[in-house]
Design an enzyme around this catalytic site. Structure first.
Site, short mmCIF file in Angstrom:
data_model
loop_
_atom_site.label_atom_id
_atom_site.label_comp_id
_atom_site.label_asym_id
_atom_site.label_seq_id
_atom_site.Cartn_x
_atom_site.Cartn_y
_atom_site.Cartn_z
N ARG A 13 0.81 -1.21 0.00
CA ARG A 13 0.00 0.00 0.00
C ARG A 13 0.85 1.26 0.00
O ARG A 13 0.31 2.35 -0.08
CB ARG A 13 -0.87 0.01 1.25
CG ARG A 13 -2.36 -0.18 0.99
CD ARG A 13 -3.02 -0.15 2.36
NE ARG A 13 -4.44 0.01 2.33
CZ ARG A 13 -5.32 -0.99 2.30
NH1 ARG A 13 -4.91 -2.22 2.17
NH2 ARG A 13 -6.61 -0.74 2.38
N ARG A 19 -21.92 -1.29 0.90
CA ARG A 19 -21.32 -2.45 1.55
C ARG A 19 -21.44 -2.34 3.06
O ARG A 19 -21.74 -3.33 3.73
CB ARG A 19 -19.84 -2.56 1.16
CG ARG A 19 -19.14 -3.73 1.80
CD ARG A 19 -17.73 -3.89 1.29
NE ARG A 19 -16.81 -2.96 1.91
CZ ARG A 19 -15.55 -2.79 1.54
NH1 ARG A 19 -15.08 -3.44 0.51
NH2 ARG A 19 -14.77 -1.94 2.17
N ARG A 53 -18.27 -2.95 9.14
CA ARG A 53 -16.93 -2.89 9.68
C ARG A 53 -16.76 -1.57 10.42
O ARG A 53 -17.35 -0.58 10.06
CB ARG A 53 -15.91 -2.94 8.53
CG ARG A 53 -15.50 -4.33 8.15
CD ARG A 53 -14.84 -4.39 6.80
NE ARG A 53 -13.82 -3.35 6.60
CZ ARG A 53 -13.07 -3.29 5.50
NH1 ARG A 53 -13.22 -4.18 4.54
NH2 ARG A 53 -12.19 -2.34 5.35
P1 ADP Z 1 -10.20 -1.63 1.91
O1 ADP Z 1 -11.57 -2.16 2.07
O2 ADP Z 1 -10.12 -0.15 2.07
O3 ADP Z 1 -9.50 -2.12 0.70
P2 ADP Z 1 -8.64 -3.35 3.71
O4 ADP Z 1 -9.57 -4.35 4.21
O5 ADP Z 1 -7.62 -3.78 2.71
O6 ADP Z 1 -9.41 -2.06 3.19
O7 ADP Z 1 -7.83 -2.68 4.94
C1 ADP Z 1 -8.49 -2.09 6.02
C2 ADP Z 1 -7.52 -1.28 6.86
O8 ADP Z 1 -6.44 -2.11 7.31
C3 ADP Z 1 -6.81 -0.15 6.12
O9 ADP Z 1 -7.59 1.02 6.08
C4 ADP Z 1 -5.54 0.02 6.95
O10 ADP Z 1 -5.77 0.70 8.14
C5 ADP Z 1 -5.20 -1.42 7.31
N1 ADP Z 1 -4.32 -2.04 6.30
C6 ADP Z 1 -4.62 -3.08 5.48
N2 ADP Z 1 -3.59 -3.39 4.68
C7 ADP Z 1 -2.60 -2.51 4.99
C8 ADP Z 1 -1.30 -2.28 4.51
N3 ADP Z 1 -0.78 -3.03 3.51
N4 ADP Z 1 -0.56 -1.27 5.06
C9 ADP Z 1 -1.06 -0.52 6.04
N5 ADP Z 1 -2.29 -0.67 6.55
C10 ADP Z 1 -3.07 -1.65 6.03
#
Ligand code: ADP
Length: 197
Positions: free
Chosen positions: A88, A127, A136
């Site tokens: 990310r 969602r 969530r």
């Molecule tokens: P989205 O539905 O926005 O794609 P995710 O389920 O992938 O979200 O991630 C939810 C949260 O988990 C992010 O907003 C962040 O806080 C944390 N997170 C997930 N993956 C990462 C990552 N690779 N680096 C930093 N934080 C992460």
């Protein structure tokens, strides 16, 4: 096959990752899911991550890089994996490069699911209302806006990063689930596998 799915929150990465898992013998590694599991289990990482996630900010690179390093060593990831939500940041991408190089592994492709920003908020809000067991904790309008902003600032630069490595394949995420899925299979050059499913 080792893939990365890249795209803003609400682009449909999770949905497409599941389809790829069904069609190819690979596992989906979602850092978001793993972090939520850590929060639910009350581990040390979970305790650190919870407030950050709820605010829509990014968990520090060293934490997620550590999680991924442990996870890709497991037996079920040997045949391949899809990274969903990782990397990310450019720092995470560079750490992943080093990690794969050490293990003698290569990425096959990075799939960018491109979506019009305007419709993302409405998709994600929908969602939030549909998730079984309630929304969530980070699916509220404020955290969503924050997540989009963080995506634009910290994650979108990865598009150029992976393009320069010749790995980027972009698909139009505004189409229906089936069509997006087909474009991904086409981009991967595995159209026959797509016809099976
Ligand atoms: P989205 O539905 O926005 O794609 P995710 O389920 O992938 O979200 O991630 C939810 C949260 O988990 C992010 O907003 C962040 O806080 C944390 N997170 C997930 N993956 C990462 C990552 N690779 N680096 C930093 N934080 C992460």
């Amino acid at each position: 096959m080792r893939l990365i799915l890249l795209g803003p929150p609400g682009a449909g990465k999770g949905t497409q990752a599941q389809r790829l898992v069904e069609r190819h013998e690979i596992v989906q590694l979602s850092t978001g899911d793993m972090l939520r599991a850590a929060v639910a289990a009350g581990t040390e990482i979970g305790l650190k991550a919870k407030a950050i996630m709820d605010a829509g900010e990014l968990v520090p690179d060293d934490i997620v890089v550590g999680i991924i390093r442990d996870r890709i060593e497991k037996a079920d990831a040997r045949k391949g994996f899809i990274l969903d939500g990782f990397p990310r940041t450019v720092g995470q991408a560079e750490a992943l490069d080093r990690m794969l190089k050490e293990k003698g592994l290569k990425l096959d492709a990075v799939i960018e699911i491109r979506v019009d920003e305007g419709i993302l908020l409405s998709r994600i809000e929908k969602r939030a209302g549909e998730t079984p067991g309630g929304p969530r904790a980070d699916d509220n309008a404020e955290a969503l806006k924050k997540r989009l902003e963080v995506y634009k600032q910290q994650t979108a630069p990865l598009v150029d990063y992976f393009r320069s490595k010749g790995l980027l394949k972009t698909v139009d995420g505004m189409k229906g689930i089936e069509e997006v899925s087909r474009s991904i299979e086409d981009a991967l050059g595995v159209g026959n596998a797509a016809a099976k499913g």
